[in-house]
Design an enzyme around this catalytic site. Sequence first.
Site, PDB file in Angstrom:
ATOM      1  N   ASP A  85       0.798  -1.221   0.000  1.00  0.00           N
ATOM      2  CA  ASP A  85       0.000   0.000   0.000  1.00  0.00           C
ATOM      3  C   ASP A  85       0.834   1.275   0.000  1.00  0.00           C
ATOM      4  O   ASP A  85       2.060   1.233   0.180  1.00  0.00           O
ATOM      5  CB  ASP A  85      -0.963   0.009   1.208  1.00  0.00           C
ATOM      6  CG  ASP A  85      -0.313  -0.546   2.481  1.00  0.00           C
ATOM      7  OD1 ASP A  85       0.931  -0.548   2.570  1.00  0.00           O
ATOM      8  OD2 ASP A  85      -1.055  -0.966   3.380  1.00  0.00           O
TER       9      ASP A  85
ATOM     10  N   ASN B  22      -7.554  -3.358  14.458  1.00  0.00           N
ATOM     11  CA  ASN B  22      -8.956  -3.595  14.061  1.00  0.00           C
ATOM     12  C   ASN B  22      -9.072  -4.747  13.051  1.00  0.00           C
ATOM     13  O   ASN B  22     -10.122  -4.974  12.472  1.00  0.00           O
ATOM     14  CB  ASN B  22      -9.567  -2.317  13.467  1.00  0.00           C
ATOM     15  CG  ASN B  22      -8.846  -1.860  12.193  1.00  0.00           C
ATOM     16  OD1 ASN B  22      -7.909  -2.516  11.730  1.00  0.00           O
ATOM     17  ND2 ASN B  22      -9.276  -0.754  11.631  1.00  0.00           N
TER      18      ASN B  22
ATOM     19  N   HIS C  66      -7.289  -5.015  10.212  1.00  0.00           N
ATOM     20  CA  HIS C  66      -7.019  -4.724   8.800  1.00  0.00           C
ATOM     21  C   HIS C  66      -5.752  -5.427   8.331  1.00  0.00           C
ATOM     22  O   HIS C  66      -4.831  -5.666   9.109  1.00  0.00           O
ATOM     23  CB  HIS C  66      -7.006  -3.208   8.515  1.00  0.00           C
ATOM     24  CG  HIS C  66      -5.827  -2.450   9.022  1.00  0.00           C
ATOM     25  ND1 HIS C  66      -5.932  -1.214   9.613  1.00  0.00           N
ATOM     26  CD2 HIS C  66      -4.492  -2.722   9.015  1.00  0.00           C
ATOM     27  CE1 HIS C  66      -4.733  -0.775   9.934  1.00  0.00           C
ATOM     28  NE2 HIS C  66      -3.841  -1.671   9.591  1.00  0.00           N
TER      29      HIS C  66
ATOM     30  N   GLU D 154      -9.727  -1.987   5.503  1.00  0.00           N
ATOM     31  CA  GLU D 154     -10.373  -1.768   6.798  1.00  0.00           C
ATOM     32  C   GLU D 154     -11.602  -2.673   6.938  1.00  0.00           C
ATOM     33  O   GLU D 154     -12.087  -3.231   5.940  1.00  0.00           O
ATOM     34  CB  GLU D 154     -10.796  -0.299   6.903  1.00  0.00           C
ATOM     35  CG  GLU D 154      -9.649   0.703   6.790  1.00  0.00           C
ATOM     36  CD  GLU D 154      -8.782   0.800   8.059  1.00  0.00           C
ATOM     37  OE1 GLU D 154      -8.759  -0.133   8.872  1.00  0.00           O
ATOM     38  OE2 GLU D 154      -8.109   1.834   8.220  1.00  0.00           O
TER      39      GLU D 154
HETATM   40  C1  F6R Z   1       1.499  -1.804   6.100  1.00  0.00           C
HETATM   41  C2  F6R Z   1       0.142  -2.313   6.187  1.00  0.00           C
HETATM   42  C3  F6R Z   1      -0.619  -2.389   7.456  1.00  0.00           C
HETATM   43  C4  F6R Z   1       0.235  -2.718   8.684  1.00  0.00           C
HETATM   44  C5  F6R Z   1      -0.623  -2.678   9.939  1.00  0.00           C
HETATM   45  C6  F6R Z   1       0.204  -2.908  11.192  1.00  0.00           C
HETATM   46  O1  F6R Z   1       1.983  -1.856   4.781  1.00  0.00           O
HETATM   47  O2  F6R Z   1      -0.381  -2.640   5.186  1.00  0.00           O
HETATM   48  O3  F6R Z   1      -1.640  -3.344   7.335  1.00  0.00           O
HETATM   49  O4  F6R Z   1       0.805  -3.976   8.523  1.00  0.00           O
HETATM   50  O5  F6R Z   1      -1.246  -1.429  10.045  1.00  0.00           O
HETATM   51  O6  F6R Z   1       1.072  -1.826  11.348  1.00  0.00           O
HETATM   52  P1  F6R Z   1       2.250  -1.854  12.444  1.00  0.00           P
HETATM   53  O7  F6R Z   1       3.203  -2.891  11.973  1.00  0.00           O
HETATM   54  O8  F6R Z   1       2.849  -0.480  12.390  1.00  0.00           O
HETATM   55  O9  F6R Z   1       1.626  -2.187  13.731  1.00  0.00           O
END
Ligand code: F6R
Length: 246
Positions: free
Chosen positions: A67, A136, A138, A143
Amino acid sequence: MKIIEVQDYQQMSRRAAEYIIKKVVQNPSINLGLATGGTPIGTYKCLIEDHQKSGTSYQKVTTFNLDEYIGLSGDNENSYRYFMDNQLFNYININKANTNVPSGIAADFQEECKRYEDLITKHGGIDLQILGIGSNGHIGFNEPGTSFSSKTHIVELEESTIQANARYFNRIEEVPTKAITMGISTIMKSKEILLLVSGEEKREALARLLDGEIIHESFPASVLKNHPCVTIIADKVAIADLKVQC
Ligand code: F6R
């Protein structure tokens, strides 16, 4: 789903890096799906250390990131392109032309989504996708409520995601509210998935994933139960006293 329990973040990072290195050695032309965020930073450090010590080569590897924030160009310190260059790509012998991150500044985002999705397909799909998880549930920036059939698309970030990511920005107002992300079906087409989970703030999400919650779009990560080849590396704090049954 196979779960590997490790002591802490350090160990998770080491195990994940070993896992990835093995795959790269087995298939030097592997297509890797990569994630950003706090979770994989330690893994990328270990990959760099290994590259410097043992010379694992990434010359023929192609990468696709999950992303990117809408509105941030690759030279913006908070963009995911900048993150990947500075946490990994600049320190291994990968050909930058083979590293793909969706564009956050495309003139036409519908076109960019299609381009990115087609690019992955044209390369024969992702062999190994690295994932983190949001509290959450995701995955990527998909989301809760995202369709399981979604391909690369534009999303409005949830308030909780904006709050969680604000730690990287000077002010919360600077956190973009939209992103471009691989869809759930894009992620599910990967041949293999490695999900990394560390820390107390991920405990509830991991419990929801492992403790038998039904597979539903309201909890995006639950879709992983439908994938034939998922390995989870999680640390003790995230697993807590879960009765793991995979
Ligand atoms: C990042 C992504 C997100 C993260 C998730 C956890 O490219 O796609 O899904 O993997 O938000 O983020 P952290 O690792 O910062 O807790």
